[in-house]
Design a protein around this motif. Structure first.
Motif, PDB file in Angstrom:
ATOM      1  N   ALA A 193     -29.212  31.074   3.344  1.00 32.73           N
ATOM      2  CA  ALA A 193     -28.305  30.489   2.131  1.00 32.73           C
ATOM      3  C   ALA A 193     -26.795  30.350   2.519  1.00 32.73           C
ATOM      4  CB  ALA A 193     -28.645  31.460   0.918  1.00 32.73           C
ATOM      5  N   GLU A 194     -26.285  31.368   3.331  1.00 30.38           N
ATOM      6  CA  GLU A 194     -25.127  31.133   3.607  1.00 30.38           C
ATOM      7  C   GLU A 194     -24.785  30.031   4.388  1.00 30.38           C
ATOM      8  OE1 GLU A 194     -21.373  33.862   5.696  1.00 30.38           O
ATOM      9  OE2 GLU A 194     -23.327  34.806   5.363  1.00 30.38           O
ATOM     10  N   PHE A 195     -25.724  29.762   5.604  1.00 33.26           N
ATOM     11  CA  PHE A 195     -25.294  28.534   6.261  1.00 33.26           C
ATOM     12  C   PHE A 195     -25.459  27.214   5.445  1.00 33.26           C
ATOM     13  CE2 PHE A 195     -26.867  25.494   9.428  1.00 33.26           C
ATOM     14  CZ  PHE A 195     -25.818  25.509  10.327  1.00 33.26           C
ATOM     15  N   GLY A 196     -26.434  27.135   4.645  1.00 31.71           N
ATOM     16  CA  GLY A 196     -26.555  26.168   3.679  1.00 31.71           C
ATOM     17  C   GLY A 196     -25.389  25.881   2.842  1.00 31.71           C
ATOM     18  N   ARG A 197     -24.971  27.048   2.345  1.00 34.38           N
ATOM     19  CA  ARG A 197     -23.697  26.612   1.396  1.00 34.38           C
ATOM     20  C   ARG A 197     -22.469  26.128   2.247  1.00 34.38           C
ATOM     21  NH1 ARG A 197     -22.543  25.734  -3.144  1.00 34.38           N
ATOM     22  NH2 ARG A 197     -24.320  26.852  -3.579  1.00 34.38           N
ATOM     23  N   ARG A 198     -22.385  26.479   3.403  1.00 34.68           N
ATOM     24  CA  ARG A 198     -21.296  25.818   4.186  1.00 34.68           C
ATOM     25  C   ARG A 198     -21.546  24.252   4.494  1.00 34.68           C
ATOM     26  NH1 ARG A 198     -21.649  30.606   7.455  1.00 34.68           N
ATOM     27  NH2 ARG A 198     -22.602  29.624   9.050  1.00 34.68           N
ATOM     28  N   GLU A 199     -22.831  23.990   4.527  1.00 39.06           N
ATOM     29  CA  GLU A 199     -23.137  22.486   4.777  1.00 39.06           C
ATOM     30  C   GLU A 199     -22.958  21.726   3.463  1.00 39.06           C
ATOM     31  OE1 GLU A 199     -26.590  20.913   6.434  1.00 39.06           O
ATOM     32  OE2 GLU A 199     -26.753  22.442   7.978  1.00 39.06           O
ATOM     33  N   ILE A 200     -23.060  22.271   2.245  1.00 39.39           N
ATOM     34  CA  ILE A 200     -22.784  21.509   0.955  1.00 39.39           C
ATOM     35  C   ILE A 200     -21.393  21.523   0.762  1.00 39.39           C
ATOM     36  CG2 ILE A 200     -22.762  22.313  -1.537  1.00 39.39           C
ATOM     37  CD1 ILE A 200     -25.487  23.813  -0.982  1.00 39.39           C
ATOM     38  N   GLU A 201     -20.552  22.383   1.079  1.00 35.92           N
ATOM     39  CA  GLU A 201     -19.163  22.560   1.080  1.00 35.92           C
ATOM     40  C   GLU A 201     -18.697  21.375   1.809  1.00 35.92           C
ATOM     41  OE1 GLU A 201     -17.801  26.184   2.186  1.00 35.92           O
ATOM     42  OE2 GLU A 201     -18.179  27.348   0.260  1.00 35.92           O
ATOM     43  N   SER A 271     -38.035  16.084   5.300  1.00 40.01           N
ATOM     44  CA  SER A 271     -36.756  15.633   5.015  1.00 40.01           C
ATOM     45  C   SER A 271     -35.911  16.870   4.843  1.00 40.01           C
ATOM     46  CB  SER A 271     -36.471  14.542   4.181  1.00 40.01           C
ATOM     47  OG  SER A 271     -36.928  14.863   2.901  1.00 40.01           O
ATOM     48  N   THR A 272     -36.575  17.870   4.243  1.00 38.01           N
ATOM     49  CA  THR A 272     -35.972  19.192   3.959  1.00 38.01           C
ATOM     50  C   THR A 272     -35.126  19.857   4.888  1.00 38.01           C
ATOM     51  OG1 THR A 272     -37.727  19.423   1.773  1.00 38.01           O
ATOM     52  CG2 THR A 272     -36.312  21.252   2.638  1.00 38.01           C
ATOM     53  N   LEU A 273     -33.954  20.253   4.155  1.00 40.39           N
ATOM     54  CA  LEU A 273     -32.890  21.264   5.114  1.00 40.39           C
ATOM     55  C   LEU A 273     -33.377  22.634   4.671  1.00 40.39           C
ATOM     56  CD1 LEU A 273     -29.719  19.627   5.953  1.00 40.39           C
ATOM     57  CD2 LEU A 273     -31.733  19.616   7.291  1.00 40.39           C
ATOM     58  N   ASN A 274     -33.880  23.313   5.368  1.00 37.10           N
ATOM     59  CA  ASN A 274     -34.271  24.837   4.917  1.00 37.10           C
ATOM     60  C   ASN A 274     -33.298  25.670   4.485  1.00 37.10           C
ATOM     61  OD1 ASN A 274     -37.389  24.497   5.599  1.00 37.10           O
ATOM     62  ND2 ASN A 274     -37.011  25.076   7.539  1.00 37.10           N
ATOM     63  N   GLU A 275     -32.039  25.403   5.219  1.00 39.01           N
ATOM     64  CA  GLU A 275     -30.775  26.272   4.805  1.00 39.01           C
ATOM     65  C   GLU A 275     -30.553  25.733   3.545  1.00 39.01           C
ATOM     66  OE1 GLU A 275     -29.472  23.121   7.977  1.00 39.01           O
ATOM     67  OE2 GLU A 275     -31.035  24.373   7.441  1.00 39.01           O
TER      68      GLU A 275
END
Length: 620
Positions: A193-201, A271-275
């Motif tokens: 989740a933390e890595f995915g949050r950075r991508e979202i930002e 197409s899903t990004l797991n993070e």
């Protein structure tokens, strides 16, 4: 010499959008939209002519288909010194690699002497290891990543983070909880989740319109009480109302900020990004998706979104029509409480028109696919960039001189052809529509039937949204090493099922890349098993997806808040005023300045100074 590295995400600025207010009653009268929909929009000064939404049947859908942060080097104080100058000014000995592989020492006066040689041995962790033994899960994954990073996840934005310890375990077999103790989700690994949050930002920096919409409307909560079930690509952009791959997250968080409750599944198994899915689950969104789902997993995830005790959706956001189809098939009574459907793909829109024609469409539906902003940006401009990205990441090929046939010259086909032509490829086009065919000819492409060039082309790309465009007969006649891929939304354009026969051998080369080998040794290169290439094997520009996501959000607001009777059980196009508004929100990104009509000019053209500026039948 020091080099300062500055995060692009830290320095990027979201362009400011001037926001003005318009009274609800005046908005209702002028635009013919719901008060909430207009409240979410930044209204221009002045009034507007009433505009009643017209059923989309008046204008059939257009033919054709439907990252991490980059580090920026700060300017150095001076030029980087040349290597020779560095050698002369260095008072110490420097090591240099000798011509035959040994080490050499360079003294200050330039004398070169050979350093003493040492023989190094490769030390194995276990010298008695037997290499014919099957490696463990961790060992097998680690070995593949050390051999070739690109062979495992080069198709993913920012080399998607994965935890090797549980890659072989189905998410359906795991018991996971987020930090709040909730287990109402199913993702690959919640720890990502933390890595995915950075991508979202990062994605949020390229989504100015969605951020402006969120800021404008979150106080009014125009979607308060809305229970939205969605089936789209789980990307960073979706997340923020963020695709390909943080898009879904940004979109969902925007819908949540506007008051909606959301449950989400993925519309594409690759197409899903797991993070990003993990970041959504950690934020409290019930999301059911992971990269590489099986067909059974795909429908299981959709069912988990829909069939939940104590929660029933009243809005649908679909991409491809699978979610709508599943509810019609399994839970038809749910449509008694559903206020509307928003659909963004050519495949899904086609299914809605079929339901409408058969008299089976029991709720209003908004056709986002044929909105101008979606057609031009998501289909034309997006595919013009992402087709090359997807082919490069999967095949590492050079495009110059390659012969390519593109099936379909709609907006997606136009984008693909333009990109390939610019790279020096020889491009052929197949088309059924004489208008699109004439456009292809005028753009400098040779119009052919697929049978005429199938033996000689190096790449076959489908962009039609139809079925069986490339059949087994075509596949049998292709040259050795021909690359076959699909850019249309539907996975039926290439007859992949006909290749799963005993006489043909499938060989996985890297993720999303298969060799299909004939008995005589001929092979074709099949990408993403015939599914959408750019979202399965690469990324999509966040800015483009911002336009699509903003359009989706406004369509949901309009349908949810529309007074009873405004929309019948039919398929509608997005009101022109909303299309223009979405475009205007993105102009500040380019420091663009619109010219304004004078009163005299507006009267001469018979227009309102603030739009809409084109009639519904206008072709952009």
């Amino acid at each position: 010499m020091s080099v300062q590295v500055v995060s692009a995400a830290a320095t990027a600025k979201v362009p400011e959008v001037e926001l003005k207010d318009l009274s609800p009653s005046e908005a209702e009268r002028q635009l013919g939209l719901s008060t909430a929909a207009v409240g979410a929009m930044v209204p221009p000064a002045g009034g507007g002519d009433p505009e009643a939404p017209a059923p989309a049947a008046e204008r059939p859908p257009a033919p054709g288909p439907g990252s991490g942060p980059m580090a920026a080097l700060s300017p150095a104080a001076g030029k980087v010194p040349q290597a020779s100058a560095m050698k002369r000014s260095d008072p110490h000995h420097q090591h240099q690699r000798h011509r035959d592989g040994g080490e050499a020492l360079v003294s200050p006066d330039g004398t070169v002497t050979e350093a003493p040689r040492t023989v190094k041995k490769i030390q194995f962790a276990d010298q008695k290891q037997e290499f014919n033994k099957r490696p463990t899960k961790i060992g097998r994954r680690s070995l593949s990543r050390s051999i070739s990073q690109s062979s495992t996840d080069s198709y993913s934005s920012a080399a998607s983070y994965t935890d090797s310890s549980d890659d072989e375990t189905s998410p359906r077999d795991k018991q996971q909880k987020n930090s709040k103790g909730s287990s109402d989700f199913c993702v690959k690994n919640i720890k990502q989740a933390e890595f995915g949050r950075r991508e979202i930002e990062i994605a949020e920096q390229e989504m100015p319109a969605l951020m402006a919409l969120r800021k404008r409307a979150q106080g009014e909560k125009p979607l308060a009480g809305a229970k939205i079930v969605g089936c789209t690509h789980i990307t960073a952009q979706t997340a923020a109302c963020l695709s390909p791959h943080s898009l879904t997250q940004v979109l969902m968080e925007t819908l949540g900020a506007l008051g909606a409750q959301c449950r989400w599944a993925a519309c594409n198994i690759y197409s899903t990004l797991n993070e990003v899915a993990a970041a959504l689950a950690e934020s409290g969104f019930p999301v059911f998706a992971w990269k590489g789902e099986s067909e059974d997993d795909f429908w299981w995830c959709i069912d988990r979104c829909v069939n939940v005790e104590g929660w029933q959706p009243n809005m649908i956001l679909d991409d491809g029509g699978d979610l709508t189809h599943w509810i019609y098939k399994k839970y038809p009574n749910m449509f008694k409480k559903i206020k509307g459907i928003v659909e963004e793909s050519v495949t899904g829109v086609h299914r809605l028109y079929q339901l409408s024609k058969a008299g089976k469409l029991c709720v209003p539906a908004m056709n986002v696919n044929d909105s101008v902003t979606k057609q031009k940006f998501d289909n034309l401009y997006c595919c013009r960039e992402s087709i090359l990205d997807g082919l490069k990441r999967t095949t590492d090929m050079m495009f110059g001189g390659k012969q390519v046939v593109v099936c379909g010259y709609g907006e997606v086909g136009k984008g693909c052809c333009a990109a390939l032509k610019a790279m020096g490829s020889i491009v052929y086009v197949t088309e059924i529509d004489p208008i699109c065919a004439l456009q292809a000819c005028m753009d400098g492409f040779r119009l052919v039937k697929l049978n005429e060039v199938i033996r000689q082309v190096d790449i076959v790309i489908t962009c039609t949204g139809n079925k069986n465009v490339v059949t087994r007969e075509h596949l049998d006649r292709m040259k050795n090493s021909c690359i076959v891929c699909n850019m249309g939304h539907s996975n039926t354009e290439i007859d992949v099922a006909s290749l799963r026969t005993p006489e043909l051998t499938w060989e996985r080369v890297r993720s999303q890349v298969d060799h299909v080998i004939w008995p005589d040794g001929k092979r074709i290169v099949l990408l993403a098993e015939g599914r959408l290439l750019n979202l399965s094997c690469s990324t999509v520009p966040t800015f483009v997806l911002s336009i699509t996501a903003t359009t989706q959000a406004l369509a949901l607001i309009e349908l949810y808040n529309a007074p009873e009777g405004r929309y019948k059980q039919d398929v509608y196009l997005l009101p022109k005023k909303m299309d223009e508004y979405v475009a205007s929100l993105h102009l500040p990104t380019f420091d663009a300045h619109l010219t304004e009509l004078t009163d005299e000019q507006a009267k001469y053209l018979g227009l309102n100074k603030n739009g809409p500026f084109k009639p519904n039948y206008y072709r952009y």
